[in-house]
Motif scaffolding. Structure first.
Motif, short mmCIF file in Angstrom:
data_model
loop_
_atom_site.label_atom_id
_atom_site.label_comp_id
_atom_site.label_asym_id
_atom_site.label_seq_id
_atom_site.Cartn_x
_atom_site.Cartn_y
_atom_site.Cartn_z
N MET A 182 13.87 28.31 81.25
CA MET A 182 15.18 28.37 81.88
C MET A 182 16.06 27.20 81.42
SD MET A 182 16.92 30.36 83.81
CE MET A 182 18.62 30.26 84.31
N ALA A 183 15.46 26.03 81.26
CA ALA A 183 16.22 24.86 80.80
C ALA A 183 16.74 25.09 79.38
CB ALA A 183 15.34 23.61 80.85
N ALA A 184 15.91 25.68 78.52
CA ALA A 184 16.33 25.97 77.16
C ALA A 184 17.44 27.02 77.15
CB ALA A 184 15.15 26.44 76.32
N PHE A 185 17.30 28.03 78.00
CA PHE A 185 18.32 29.07 78.08
C PHE A 185 19.63 28.48 78.59
CE2 PHE A 185 20.32 32.82 80.11
CZ PHE A 185 20.40 33.62 78.98
N SER A 186 19.54 27.56 79.54
CA SER A 186 20.73 26.88 80.05
C SER A 186 21.42 26.10 78.94
CB SER A 186 20.35 25.93 81.19
OG SER A 186 21.44 25.14 81.61
N ALA A 187 20.62 25.43 78.11
CA ALA A 187 21.17 24.64 77.02
C ALA A 187 21.89 25.52 76.00
CB ALA A 187 20.06 23.84 76.33
N MET A 188 21.29 26.67 75.66
CA MET A 188 21.94 27.57 74.70
C MET A 188 23.23 28.16 75.27
SD MET A 188 18.97 29.61 72.64
CE MET A 188 18.18 30.33 74.08
N THR A 189 23.19 28.54 76.54
CA THR A 189 24.36 29.17 77.16
C THR A 189 25.52 28.20 77.29
OG1 THR A 189 22.86 30.60 78.42
CG2 THR A 189 25.14 30.49 79.15
N LEU A 225 13.77 26.55 68.54
CA LEU A 225 14.62 27.53 69.23
C LEU A 225 16.01 26.97 69.48
CD1 LEU A 225 14.65 30.35 70.80
CD2 LEU A 225 14.39 28.92 72.83
N LEU A 226 16.08 25.75 70.01
CA LEU A 226 17.38 25.15 70.32
C LEU A 226 18.16 24.80 69.06
CD1 LEU A 226 18.73 24.49 73.08
CD2 LEU A 226 16.33 25.12 73.21
N GLU A 227 17.47 24.31 68.04
CA GLU A 227 18.18 23.97 66.81
C GLU A 227 18.87 25.21 66.22
OE1 GLU A 227 17.49 21.74 62.52
OE2 GLU A 227 15.96 21.64 64.08
N ILE A 228 18.20 26.35 66.31
CA ILE A 228 18.79 27.59 65.83
C ILE A 228 19.77 28.16 66.85
CG2 ILE A 228 18.30 29.96 65.13
CD1 ILE A 228 17.40 27.87 63.12
N GLY A 229 19.37 28.18 68.11
CA GLY A 229 20.17 28.81 69.16
C GLY A 229 21.50 28.14 69.43
N ALA A 264 26.56 20.19 69.69
CA ALA A 264 25.34 20.09 70.50
C ALA A 264 24.09 20.17 69.63
CB ALA A 264 25.32 21.20 71.56
N ARG A 265 24.15 20.90 68.54
CA ARG A 265 23.00 21.01 67.64
C ARG A 265 22.65 19.64 67.05
NH1 ARG A 265 22.10 21.99 62.07
NH2 ARG A 265 20.20 23.20 61.67
N ASN A 266 23.66 18.88 66.67
CA ASN A 266 23.40 17.55 66.12
C ASN A 266 22.83 16.61 67.19
OD1 ASN A 266 24.39 18.29 63.58
ND2 ASN A 266 26.50 17.80 64.17
N ILE A 267 23.34 16.76 68.41
CA ILE A 267 22.78 15.96 69.52
C ILE A 267 21.31 16.29 69.71
CG2 ILE A 267 22.88 15.58 72.02
CD1 ILE A 267 25.90 16.13 71.86
#
Length: 292
Positions: A157-164, A196-200, A206-209
């Protein structure tokens, strides 16, 4: 393997079905307890040469009572053709599997999310034959998770929150919370969510962060020079150095012992990234350090 930010938005439901329970709560629905989740083929093509594919299709089978299908679509922008496509998906899947079907649309943009909620009507003026009501997840209803403890209780859920919320001002705080939660997670989870996050997160600041934060995962106190952090960074640097040498050799370039020793002596992550970039075009191993 995740291949795009579009795929990451729906693929996470296949890889981490535990995400469904908090997501259904967000949507105001009740997921049956002890429900088994099965990934089905996304192919919705009939015998005619017209290809139609849903991003993801899950079959939810509760321990008691009837099950249902959940078709998941990641939507990055408004698309007028989706009105008919989504109606087709639901009707086809319901007929094929003989069970009710729901459509969940995942959006990272508020305007797109509001549009995706529909309803989408099929018919003529004065008569509606079909009405499609997608379930929608977007920045307005996906919770912002900035507490590391909360992120640790449900990494999916935390990862999904980050992507959204990757384009929101809260993105940095969400990513920091997730990175801190991953510092105590199993290595498999670290590897999965890191990629997942680097791609998503796509082409966003945010990707660089996230890339910067993941350099320090493994330490409770990044930048403090603790033994845990030093051990993690040493292992990371060794892996990058080996990648530089392996890439040169794979290209058929001879690597003298002196150059190999010089590469493995580099510990700065940014410098190793530069060496890896140079290894792509270098015609000799010595060229890695010519710029210096």
């Amino acid at each position: 393997m995740v291949t795009s930010s579009h795929e990451a938005s729906h693929r996470i439901f296949q890889d981490r079905p535990e995400l469904l329970s908090p997501v259904f709560r967000v949507l105001g629905l009740r997921l049956p307890p002890k429900a088994a989740v099965e990934v089905l083929t996304p192919d919705a093509t009939e015998l005619r040469p017209l290809e139609r594919r849903v991003d993801s299709v899950l079959r939810i089978s509760p321990s008691e009572g009837p099950g249902f299908l959940l078709a998941i679509e990641a939507q990055g922008r408004r698309d007028p053709d989706k009105a008919s496509s989504w109606t087709y998906y639901l009707a086809y899947l319901s007929a094929k599997y003989g069970m009710p079907a729901l459509l969940l649309v995942v959006c990272q943009d508020r305007s797109t999310a509001r549009w995706a909620a529909g309803p989408f009507l099929t018919g003529i003026d004065g008569w509606t034959a079909l009405r499609t009501h997608p379930l929608v997840l977007g920045p307005d209803n996906v919770p912002v998770i900035t507490d590391p403890e909360e992120a640790g209780r449900n990494l999916a859920m935390a990862a999904f929150s980050a992507m959204t919320h990757g384009r929101d001002q809260d993105a940095s705080a969400i990513l920091e919370a997730l990175a801190q939660a991953l510092s105590t997670a199993e290595s498999d989870s670290v590897a999965y969510y890191s990629e997942l996050l680097e791609i998503g997160l796509g082409d966003t600041p945010a990707r660089n962060i996230w890339r910067h934060l993941m350099r320090h995962v493994g330490s409770f106190f990044p930048g403090r020079g603790t033994l845990v952090e030093e051990t993690f960074l040493e292992g990371q640097a060794k892996g990058k150095a080996e990648a530089v040498l392996r890439f040169l050799r794979a290209r058929g370039i001879d690597v003298p012992e002196a150059v190999a020793e010089r590469v493995t002596a580099v510990t700065d992550p940014d410098e190793l990234d530069r060496l890896l970039d140079r290894a792509v075009t270098a015609t000799s191993a010595e060229e890695l350090f010519d710029a210096e």
